[in-house]
Write an enzyme that holds these catalytic residues in place. Sequence first.
Site, mmCIF file in Angstrom:
data_model
loop_
_atom_site.group_PDB
_atom_site.id
_atom_site.type_symbol
_atom_site.label_atom_id
_atom_site.label_comp_id
_atom_site.label_asym_id
_atom_site.label_seq_id
_atom_site.Cartn_x
_atom_site.Cartn_y
_atom_site.Cartn_z
ATOM 1 N N LYS A 175 -87.978 27.992 87.192
ATOM 2 C CA LYS A 175 -88.027 26.986 88.075
ATOM 3 C C LYS A 175 -88.154 27.250 89.397
ATOM 4 C CE LYS A 175 -84.130 23.336 89.095
ATOM 5 N NZ LYS A 175 -82.790 23.167 88.637
ATOM 6 N N SER A 223 -81.920 18.628 87.258
ATOM 7 C CA SER A 223 -83.149 18.735 88.058
ATOM 8 C C SER A 223 -84.038 19.757 87.212
ATOM 9 C CB SER A 223 -82.600 19.505 89.131
ATOM 10 O OG SER A 223 -82.022 20.799 89.439
ATOM 11 N N SER A 283 -77.939 20.185 85.548
ATOM 12 C CA SER A 283 -79.444 20.323 85.781
ATOM 13 C C SER A 283 -79.992 21.298 84.635
ATOM 14 C CB SER A 283 -79.639 21.137 87.208
ATOM 15 O OG SER A 283 -79.595 20.093 87.964
#
Length: 506
Positions: A89, A171, A195
């Site tokens: 990420k 996310s 997330s």
Amino acid sequence: MTTNDQDFQFEEATITTIHQAFSQNTLTCTQLVDYYLNRIETLNPILRAVVEVNPDARALAKLADDERDNARGNGAELGALHGVPVLVKDTIGTKDKMGTTAGSYALVGSVVARDATVVEKLRKSGAILLGKASLSEWYKIRSIDHLPNGWCARAGQGVNPYVKSADPCGSSSGSAISVAANLVAVSLGTDTHSSIICPSDHNSAVGLRPTVGLVSRAGVIPISSRQDTVGPICRTVSDCVYVLDAIAGPDPRDEEATTKSSKYIPRGGYKQFLKVDGVRGKRLGIVRHPFVTSLHESTVAQSFEHHLETLRERGATLVDSLEISHIAEILNPHDSGEITAMIADFKHAISKYLNELESSPVRSLAEIIAFNEKNPELEKTNEFGQDGFVEAENMHGNGEEIAKIIEHLEQLCKEGFEKLMKENELDAMVTPGTKAIPVMAIGGYPGITIPAGYDEHGIPFGMLFSGLKGTEPKLIEIGYAFEQATLARKPPLFDSPEWHEDLHIP
């Protein structure tokens, strides 16, 4: 080395099949990296799952191939993830030619002082850093109620690979979309509130949210030290476990949290809990209100009941119709105070993070806010706002109020989930979909979501198994047994009518 990549099934490849192919000389790391780079080049303009590709990926793959050839000659042992491409990420720091920007142009050009600890561990295990996965910009803390799931300025709007109009969730949207669409072998996400679990659920991936502190957060753009955790998003439970084994453990750079949680790591690691009969003898709690009743008579509800029967047939004891005290308050992060506490944590944590960067165009939250105001077209500030940032920046002298909120959240955990688990002697709570996420988030508890099917519109959903701190071994046993009993995951079909007819998938 003589290879024939036509003998290798690239789609849905696992760490095990990749390593088998390496050992049998039917695949090189270079061929594998080239396959994923071609997939990204073809699909990422639509899926928006990758912020940037590592310009050194092919060189790293060639180095891995050379290391493997040398190891064959001298019997050297290679790392557990050797040659396996991974996306991390875009909030996980990498000291290389890639940026770490939380999807925002405000951090473009910033330079981290060193790799995040999880990246150090991935490199040590032999993994190939393929690139940075997209996300909901700044974890949505910029504007929790207005920023779209899966959108960031640098990559655009992330797209669910199963149904274009479906929510990719966030996310860690890019991490989940990428593994689901076979853009990479495995990925890393982060989770503060939902997330890892939510995007994994929505994109038919396996997401493992570790106990807070089981995996170091050092070098990762922070929100809340109480809730932040880093974990794998993959296509299979076994791949998640192999990645967890590589990244879990104590770290002096995140000493307090990792020292506290490293006691949970079992001798011999987590692979030993990949048991086909792992659900046998387990006590699973079912909280129907509101997690099941809210589904009414939907396809998801029907599938959930079917899966419960499968778990029962495999030897689980189901403890049904349980209740969690104060559940309505827990599920509303505004009512519980969770969001207020997160925003307060973020203000302190982001300042510390920015000041530890080697260089950065912004050095404070105020400067990030100013950047967004000056660049409304780049950052879509007028459309999505930045009220979360502004609220955090305006917080002054309310430490006593925040302390009371945190104490209240801890009480909700003790009287709610912990009481449910202990009084009923449960190994895990099982729920459909993602509605139970706040229960885990506020207490730093672990969970694993497994693909469980697709609704009447073709949108994926998962089964979520949640437990008390340190119960990853039980969750892995249950999750792996459920996965092997159902094998519900299917790769997305990009040649379906809703996708471009002329799209060529390598």
